[in-house]
Scaffold this motif. Structure first.
Motif, mmCIF file in Angstrom:
data_model
loop_
_atom_site.group_PDB
_atom_site.id
_atom_site.type_symbol
_atom_site.label_atom_id
_atom_site.label_comp_id
_atom_site.label_asym_id
_atom_site.label_seq_id
_atom_site.Cartn_x
_atom_site.Cartn_y
_atom_site.Cartn_z
ATOM 1 N N ALA A 22 -2.455 2.104 10.844
ATOM 2 C CA ALA A 22 -3.099 1.999 9.239
ATOM 3 C C ALA A 22 -1.793 0.972 8.190
ATOM 4 O O ALA A 22 -0.503 1.146 9.230
ATOM 5 C CB ALA A 22 -2.539 3.274 8.030
ATOM 6 N N GLU A 23 -2.327 0.003 7.777
ATOM 7 C CA GLU A 23 -1.610 -0.842 6.662
ATOM 8 C C GLU A 23 -0.194 0.193 6.381
ATOM 9 O O GLU A 23 0.920 -1.196 6.893
ATOM 10 C CB GLU A 23 -2.328 -2.176 5.878
ATOM 11 N N LYS A 24 -0.674 0.612 5.616
ATOM 12 C CA LYS A 24 -0.007 1.757 4.905
ATOM 13 C C LYS A 24 1.658 1.049 5.506
ATOM 14 O O LYS A 24 2.752 1.559 5.268
ATOM 15 C CB LYS A 24 -0.166 2.402 3.912
ATOM 16 N N ASP A 25 1.223 2.537 6.859
ATOM 17 C CA ASP A 25 2.718 2.819 7.906
ATOM 18 C C ASP A 25 3.167 1.398 8.334
ATOM 19 O O ASP A 25 4.550 1.649 8.195
ATOM 20 C CB ASP A 25 1.847 3.578 8.879
ATOM 21 N N LYS A 63 -4.469 3.616 1.616
ATOM 22 C CA LYS A 63 -4.180 2.921 3.872
ATOM 23 C C LYS A 63 -4.272 1.707 3.877
ATOM 24 O O LYS A 63 -3.122 1.001 4.759
ATOM 25 C CB LYS A 63 -5.263 3.805 4.373
ATOM 26 N N THR A 111 -7.228 -0.593 8.494
ATOM 27 C CA THR A 111 -6.930 0.200 9.344
ATOM 28 C C THR A 111 -7.815 -0.558 10.545
ATOM 29 O O THR A 111 -8.256 -0.434 10.531
ATOM 30 C CB THR A 111 -7.155 1.977 8.976
ATOM 31 N N HIS A 163 0.570 -1.475 -0.054
ATOM 32 C CA HIS A 163 -0.404 0.111 -0.086
ATOM 33 C C HIS A 163 0.913 1.043 0.467
ATOM 34 O O HIS A 163 1.622 1.363 -0.666
ATOM 35 C CB HIS A 163 -0.882 0.170 1.719
#
Length: 372
Positions: free
Chosen positions: A173-176, A164, A167, A159
Motif C-alpha cells: 500500500a502506498e500509505k505504508d 490507502k 495498492t 495518504h
C-alpha cells in the motif's frame, strides 16, 4: 425591551470585562463568551483588544485550555514569544491533547527566548503548583531553545488511515511505503549538518490536505516534500517530481493531479475559517504564491538532475500540476512519486527494506545538494 442575542449584547462590553444590567438582573460575560470575542479580535489583527478579553476570560476560568491557547497565539502575533510560550505551556498542562499548543511550542523552540524582564518580587502572591511548574519549565525552555540555524524541511508521507492510496499487485500500500521512506529520509536529513526534518504524520492515520499544508506555515518550513507512489499505464517507470501550477504540464501530470486530489473524498474535518490580515491578501498574497511556485519549480528541476535513485528506479521528469497538497503554503513545495506500484519490477524493489533505505539516502543527498 426587545430580545437581543446574548453574544451581541456583550460584544464590546465584554472586552472591558463589564456587565450588562437588565430589568431581570445582571448579565455577566462568561469566560467562553470573552474567549470568543478575543478570537474574533485576534482574527481581525486587533491584538491589544484580544488580550484584554482573553486575560479577563482566564481570570474567570483558569482551567480553560482554549483560553490559554488563544493567549499564546495573541502574544506570539504581538511579538512576545516568552509570554506566548508560557501560555502554550499552561494550555498543554491543562489539556495534554492540545496539538496546536504543542506545535507552536515546537515553532518557538527554534529560537532562544529573549531574557525575562526584571520584575520586583511580589511577596503577597503565592504561586499555585501549576504556575510553579510552568515557571520552571519556561526557565528550562529558555536555556535549551533550538538553534535558529537549523533549516527545517517538512516531509509529508502521502495518504494514511482509510486512504490507502495506490495498492500494488502484491498488496504493498502506498500509505505504508511513503511512511517508511519518509521516516528514513527524516533520519538522513537530521543526521546532516544544518538541517532538521519533521513529518506531517508519524503513524497510519488520516491527515487532511489542509492540515498538512498548514503545518508548513506553522513550523516555518523552508521546503515541504510530499511523498507518493504512482500508478499509470504500462511502461511508465522511475521517479517523478512535481511542483505546483494551476495548469498541468502534460496529460500524464494532469492524471496524477486528479488521482492525488481524489483523497478529498476521505476528509471529514473541514479547515477552520480564518480572517487573514490585510497584508496576506491582494497583491502581496498573489506575489507570495507566484514566488513560491517559481521556487518550487526551480527546486524540482534541480532535484531531477541531482537525484540518483537505486536501480531499477531511474530519474524521471520534473512536471507541474494543480496538486491540492502543494497549493497554499508560503514555502516552496514539491511532490515526489517514488516509482510506480503499477510497475511489477518497481513494486518488488520498493518492498525491500534495504532498497527503501537506499532510496531515502539518495533523496537526502539530492535535497542537501540543491539546498546548498
Amino acid at each position: 425591551m426587545k430580545y437581543v442575542a446574548r453574544r451581541q449584547m456583550l460584544k464590546g462590553l465584554g472586552l472591558a470585562g463589564l456587565t450588562l444590567a437588565l430589568p431581570g438582573g445582571v448579565l455577566a460575560a462568561t469566560s467562553q463568551e470573552l474567549a470568543s470575542e478575543g478570537l474574533a479580535r485576534l482574527q481581525e489583527g486587533k491584538t491589544a483588544q484580544a488580550l484584554t478579553a482573553l486575560k479577563e476570560a482566564a481570570k474567570l476560568d483558569p482551567a480553560n485550555a482554549w483560553v490559554f491557547n488563544l493567549l499564546g497565539r495573541t502574544y506570539h502575533l504581538s511579538g512576545q514569544p516568552r509570554l506566548a510560550v508560557e501560555n502554550f505551556r499552561l494550555a498543554l498542562r491543562i489539556d495534554p491533547a492540545d496539538g496546536y499548543s504543542r506545535m507552536m511550542l515546537d515553532v518557538l523552540a527554534q529560537h532562544p527566548l529573549p531574557p525575562a524582564p526584571a520584575e520586583k518580587p511580589i511577596k503577597s502572591k503565592r504561586l499555585s503548583p501549576l504556575e510553579e511548574q510552568a515557571r520552571d519549565e519556561l526557565s528550562a525552555f529558555a536555556k535549551t531553545g533550538k538553534a535558529a540555524s537549523k533549516r527545517l524541511l517538512l516531509i509529508d508521507p502521502g495518504h494514511g488511515g482509510a486512504d490507502k492510496g495506490v495498492t500494488g499487485t502484491t498488496g504493498l500500500a502506498e500509505k505504508d511505503l511513503t511512511l517508511e521512506v519518509a521516516s528514513l529520509l527524516a533520519s538522513e536529513l537530521n543526521a546532516a549538518s544544518g538541517f532538521r526534518a519533521m513529518l506531517t504524520r508519524q503513524a497510519d492515520y488520516a491527515v487532511p490536505l489542509w492540515a498538512r499544508k498548514a503545518q508548513a506555515d506553522l513550523f516555518g518550513a523552508e521546503l515541504m516534500i510530499s511523498l507518493h507512489c504512482g500508478a499509470s499505464l504500462p511502461g511508465y517507470a522511475g521517479v517523478e517530481i512535481y511542483s505546483h501550477s494551476g495548469t498541468a504540464s502534460d496529460p500524464e501530470a494532469n492524471a496524477v493531479a486528479e488521482l492525488e486530489n481524489g483523497v478529498l473524498r476521505f476528509e471529514r474535518v473541514q479547515p477552520p475559517v480564518l480572517t487573514e490580515p490585510a497584508s496576506q491578501r491582494g497583491l502581496l498574497g498573489a506575489w507570495r504564491a507566484r514566488s513560491g511556485e517559481r521556487r518550487g519549480k526551480e527546486l524540482a528541476d534541480a532535484l531531477v538532475i541531482q537525484l540518483s535513485p537505486p536501480a531499477p528506479l531511474a530519474p524521471g521528469h520534473a512536471r507541474q500540476a494543480p496538486l491540492g497538497v502543494l497549493d497554499g503554503p508560503r514555502c516552496p513545495c514539491m511532490l515526489i512519486e517514488l516509482g510506480f506500484l503499477s510497475n511489477a519490477q518497481e513494486e518488488k524493489a520498493l518492498k525491500g527494506k534495504d532498497f527503501q533505505a537506499a532510496l531515502a539516502s539518495s533523496l537526502a543527498q539530492g535535497l542537501t545538494r540543491i539546498l546548498g
